[in-house]
Write a protein that holds these residues in place. Sequence first.
Motif, PDB file in Angstrom:
ATOM      1  N   VAL A  37       6.734  59.287  59.410  1.00  0.00           N
ATOM      2  CA  VAL A  37       7.367  58.325  58.403  1.00  0.00           C
ATOM      3  C   VAL A  37       7.656  59.139  57.238  1.00  0.00           C
ATOM      4  N   VAL A  38       8.702  59.459  56.725  1.00  0.00           N
ATOM      5  CA  VAL A  38       9.017  60.040  55.538  1.00  0.00           C
ATOM      6  C   VAL A  38       9.040  59.071  54.215  1.00  0.00           C
ATOM      7  N   ASN A  39       7.827  58.761  53.564  1.00  0.00           N
ATOM      8  CA  ASN A  39       7.858  57.522  52.570  1.00  0.00           C
ATOM      9  C   ASN A  39       8.670  57.982  51.412  1.00  0.00           C
ATOM     10  N   VAL A  40       9.710  57.749  51.167  1.00  0.00           N
ATOM     11  CA  VAL A  40      10.403  58.089  49.796  1.00  0.00           C
ATOM     12  C   VAL A  40       9.728  57.306  48.758  1.00  0.00           C
ATOM     13  N   ALA A  41       9.358  56.095  49.008  1.00  0.00           N
ATOM     14  CA  ALA A  41       8.610  55.383  48.001  1.00  0.00           C
ATOM     15  C   ALA A  41       7.257  55.796  47.639  1.00  0.00           C
ATOM     16  N   HIS A  42       6.780  56.805  48.077  1.00  0.00           N
ATOM     17  CA  HIS A  42       5.275  57.367  47.827  1.00  0.00           C
ATOM     18  C   HIS A  42       5.082  57.586  46.208  1.00  0.00           C
ATOM     19  N   GLY A  43       6.132  57.929  45.506  1.00  0.00           N
ATOM     20  CA  GLY A  43       6.151  58.113  43.878  1.00  0.00           C
ATOM     21  C   GLY A  43       5.763  56.753  43.191  1.00  0.00           C
ATOM     22  N   GLU A  44       6.348  55.757  44.057  1.00  0.00           N
ATOM     23  CA  GLU A  44       6.262  54.523  43.474  1.00  0.00           C
ATOM     24  C   GLU A  44       4.923  53.922  43.434  1.00  0.00           C
ATOM     25  N   PHE A  45       4.277  54.203  44.683  1.00  0.00           N
ATOM     26  CA  PHE A  45       2.984  53.655  44.793  1.00  0.00           C
ATOM     27  C   PHE A  45       1.851  54.516  43.647  1.00  0.00           C
ATOM     28  N   GLY A 107      14.815  51.754  49.788  1.00  0.00           N
ATOM     29  CA  GLY A 107      15.111  50.293  49.294  1.00  0.00           C
ATOM     30  C   GLY A 107      13.611  49.856  48.503  1.00  0.00           C
ATOM     31  N   VAL A 108      12.715  50.285  49.371  1.00  0.00           N
ATOM     32  CA  VAL A 108      11.249  50.085  48.868  1.00  0.00           C
ATOM     33  C   VAL A 108      11.033  50.411  47.371  1.00  0.00           C
ATOM     34  N   LEU A 109      11.365  51.760  47.256  1.00  0.00           N
ATOM     35  CA  LEU A 109      11.338  52.411  46.100  1.00  0.00           C
ATOM     36  C   LEU A 109      11.794  51.612  45.074  1.00  0.00           C
ATOM     37  N   TYR A 110      13.200  51.310  44.931  1.00  0.00           N
ATOM     38  CA  TYR A 110      13.910  50.460  44.004  1.00  0.00           C
ATOM     39  C   TYR A 110      13.339  49.021  43.787  1.00  0.00           C
ATOM     40  N   ILE A 111      12.902  48.556  44.854  1.00  0.00           N
ATOM     41  CA  ILE A 111      12.145  47.083  44.614  1.00  0.00           C
ATOM     42  C   ILE A 111      10.992  47.397  43.950  1.00  0.00           C
ATOM     43  N   LEU A 236       9.031  54.855  35.276  1.00  0.00           N
ATOM     44  CA  LEU A 236       9.924  55.863  35.831  1.00  0.00           C
ATOM     45  C   LEU A 236       8.729  57.150  36.300  1.00  0.00           C
ATOM     46  N   MET A 237       7.556  56.886  36.357  1.00  0.00           N
ATOM     47  CA  MET A 237       6.787  58.144  36.250  1.00  0.00           C
ATOM     48  C   MET A 237       6.554  58.594  37.677  1.00  0.00           C
ATOM     49  N   GLY A 238       6.983  57.623  38.427  1.00  0.00           N
ATOM     50  CA  GLY A 238       6.994  58.380  40.192  1.00  0.00           C
ATOM     51  C   GLY A 238       7.720  59.323  40.537  1.00  0.00           C
ATOM     52  N   ASP A 240       8.836  62.414  39.430  1.00  0.00           N
ATOM     53  CA  ASP A 240       8.066  63.933  39.573  1.00  0.00           C
ATOM     54  C   ASP A 240       6.947  64.249  40.732  1.00  0.00           C
ATOM     55  N   PRO A 241       6.026  63.163  40.567  1.00  0.00           N
ATOM     56  CA  PRO A 241       5.118  63.282  41.804  1.00  0.00           C
ATOM     57  C   PRO A 241       5.744  63.321  43.284  1.00  0.00           C
ATOM     58  N   LEU A 242       6.660  62.591  43.258  1.00  0.00           N
ATOM     59  CA  LEU A 242       7.339  62.473  44.499  1.00  0.00           C
ATOM     60  C   LEU A 242       7.959  63.816  44.950  1.00  0.00           C
ATOM     61  N   LEU A 243       8.723  64.260  44.043  1.00  0.00           N
ATOM     62  CA  LEU A 243       9.329  65.706  43.927  1.00  0.00           C
ATOM     63  C   LEU A 243       8.501  66.663  44.558  1.00  0.00           C
ATOM     64  N   LEU A 244       7.280  66.661  43.713  1.00  0.00           N
ATOM     65  CA  LEU A 244       6.422  67.826  44.164  1.00  0.00           C
ATOM     66  C   LEU A 244       5.669  67.605  45.058  1.00  0.00           C
ATOM     67  N   SER A 245       5.355  66.260  45.646  1.00  0.00           N
ATOM     68  CA  SER A 245       4.684  65.984  46.739  1.00  0.00           C
ATOM     69  C   SER A 245       5.360  66.436  47.970  1.00  0.00           C
ATOM     70  N   PHE A 246       6.736  66.276  48.153  1.00  0.00           N
ATOM     71  CA  PHE A 246       7.522  66.686  49.060  1.00  0.00           C
ATOM     72  C   PHE A 246       7.690  68.082  49.085  1.00  0.00           C
ATOM     73  N   ILE A 247       7.499  68.763  47.866  1.00  0.00           N
ATOM     74  CA  ILE A 247       7.518  70.443  47.771  1.00  0.00           C
ATOM     75  C   ILE A 247       6.302  70.803  48.378  1.00  0.00           C
ATOM     76  N   VAL A 248       5.217  70.170  48.279  1.00  0.00           N
ATOM     77  CA  VAL A 248       3.941  70.532  48.627  1.00  0.00           C
ATOM     78  C   VAL A 248       3.686  70.497  50.271  1.00  0.00           C
ATOM     79  N   VAL A 249       4.194  69.275  50.624  1.00  0.00           N
ATOM     80  CA  VAL A 249       3.962  68.919  52.064  1.00  0.00           C
ATOM     81  C   VAL A 249       4.900  69.935  52.810  1.00  0.00           C
ATOM     82  N   ILE A 250       5.968  70.361  52.387  1.00  0.00           N
ATOM     83  CA  ILE A 250       7.001  71.124  53.233  1.00  0.00           C
ATOM     84  C   ILE A 250       6.509  72.479  53.288  1.00  0.00           C
ATOM     85  N   ILE A 251       6.053  72.801  52.204  1.00  0.00           N
ATOM     86  CA  ILE A 251       5.382  74.291  52.086  1.00  0.00           C
ATOM     87  C   ILE A 251       3.940  74.417  53.007  1.00  0.00           C
ATOM     88  N   GLY A 252       3.130  73.319  52.756  1.00  0.00           N
ATOM     89  CA  GLY A 252       1.850  73.288  53.321  1.00  0.00           C
ATOM     90  C   GLY A 252       2.215  72.966  54.964  1.00  0.00           C
TER      91      GLY A 252
END
Lengths: 308, 426
Positions: A37-45, A107-111, A236-238, A240-252
């Motif tokens: 599952v690609v969790n787009v709401a990860h930054g919101e957690f 959707g979860v991200l926005y909620i 709104l702080m979620g 940047d971490p979401l973007l960077l996390s995606f970058i990290v998991v794609i590279i890793g």
Amino acid sequence: MDFGPHLLLAVLEGAVGAAVLALTALGLSLVFGVMRVVNVAHGEFFMLGAVVAWFIASPIAAHPAIGFVAALAIAPLVAGGIAVVVDRLVLKRVEYDPEATIVGTIGVLYIIQQSALMIYGPEARPVEPPFNHRIALPWVEWGDSGLSFYYPWGLSTTSYKLFVIVAAVAILVTFWSVMSRTRLGLIMRATQLDRETAVAFGIPVQRVYSIVFGFGAALAALSAVLIVPIQQAHYLMGHDPLLLSFIVVIIGGLGSVRGTVVAALLIGMSDGIISVFLSPTLSKILATLLVALVLVFRPQGLYGKKMA
Amino acid sequence: MSKLLKTSRRSLIKSVGAGALMAGTPLLGRFASAQSGAPIKIGFQQHSTGIGAAYGRWYGRTTEAAVKAINEGGGINGRPVEIVAEDDGTDPKRGAEVVEKFANQHNCDVAFGTLFSHVVIGSAPSAGEQKIPYFVVSEGHHVASGGLNRYTLQPGITDVKSQVQAMAPYVADNLGKKVTMIFPDFAFGHDHRDFFTAAIEAQGGEVLEHIAVPPSETSFTKYFPKIPRDTEVLYHVMVGPAVLTFVKELGEFFGPSSPAIFGFIDSLEAVDLTSPGLEFLEGTYFWEGNPRYAQADQSSHDKNFRAAVGVDENGASVSDPKDVSTYAHMFGCWETLHVIKAGMEASGYQGPSDRQKLIEAVEAMTNMAESDAHPQGPKVFNGKTHQVFGVQYISRVENGRLVKVHATSIEDTYYPDEVDYTTQSF
């Protein structure tokens, strides 16, 4: 600033960023590895962790350490609990279909984000660190009388920033031993390797999924609690971490723990160093470029396994 | 049963009608002179969310208080004033949509309110297209630079160019001549960069280094090593949700050996000066548009303004001492709404067809005396550049409070006109 002290400061700043990034990205990587599952709401957690930390720590008038420790214990539980509910209400209903879960988690991200805006408000609020001392760092110099120490202007860190690095390493080691040494880790790895066979061996896959999704969210929340005394909680702080996390998991390599940690170090440190010496925008450009190159030349990531 | 229902419906309508009439009567009496009793609708473009949210909250409270004061004084031309607030998300694109909505959907008479310069720059073209007067409370130099249009006016708050020009002599004479500037990397920060650099050079000083920081940045230590060692004065101005982090990290970076520090209070708007980590600010200087802490020579107008908005003598909300206001900026909303009132009354404003007359009436304004309508101080409006000029304050942090140490004259803030909007057609 001289080059040497400047570099040391950059490495220290980068290490704090890398430590927190590694934890956050690990949550994303775990969820993808086991559940696909690609969790787009990860930054919101992540944001939830920081916001809950504020709600817990701010009413406690005693020593800030008490509020902080309480937040460290409770915030990941809250975020994890909400993630379990999301898993049951959303992900299970769309049967973990890869496309549907992306839309669902958007959707979860926005909620979550808008709920935080309504309940917590639009302000950035600080959480007091449990301890915080400025530590001036010495630097060596080859003077007339041989090697000597001096304290360069501006070369300093804080005890709390060092604590963040140590805490992140400790959590990473704990995570690794849970995954490799415990029955829970074994079950998670079995589900990751082959879902059908795991079901055949009587592993309650649905329950494993809920636990993994909650665990991933709790990791993001935990790293947010660590960083919030440095950065303040904001709805709104979620992003940047979401973007960077995606970058990290794609590279890793999606789903690879080792790859995630290595890539987080790479991205976090280079972000720190490049943005100190050149510009923060350039470091983002380079990170994104690296993602593109990895996708072209090694689509499975540094440590990922090729998908069948 | 049905009979009962019928009667009750009728009596309900009757009683609602009677109730409305009763409720309306005092208004009728108060706004008796109006030709049309309909309220004057002012579209309020508010930073409710996004990076400007702290300002949006206090701009909202000030606006509410100003409208209450205006309505209690008989409204505008005998008509009550109604605020239609819309969130612009501190986003230029959304801002432009909000202005269009005011004109087309809400049928507002004028648009008003926003602060962040990129939102103003993004929204002003819409105001021009929709031909709706757009009163901004933004500080940016974009109005007076001639970059906007005849429908956009800034009559309630001074612009950055005049502010920094008035600060430069004090900085050069009292703090030092070698300056390093840290500013947010967008229009507002660029105004600081360009105009302060020119102003300090005019005083025989120089800027050693310009350090631009994206306004959405959350961690700042990485920018500070670029501060040259021979800096005498560090000039800082920052906006966004992370301003407290910015100032704290600045203190951690310097430790005990910092240069003189001069900041725009924007770096600490809505932030409690007694927050842990800010102790190093003791003895440093700040520009303040309006002194946050009630000063020894506080005017009765400032006292009334604080009471109306609900701000205590420390610049925080009377209901929550931790809820610190954006005191150096929000007076602009109060004053702008009073300028709108004065303009509408001078032009005999009746409805949207009188919008041009309203703009001409505001353009004709010059002196605005210090009063309850202008609590920050006396002002002079320049109708050609659509920009107001006023006194500026410098405060020093003493025992965790900002104490006013210098007030400029209005003349200190003048610069030659760069545009004559009155020559533009409507």
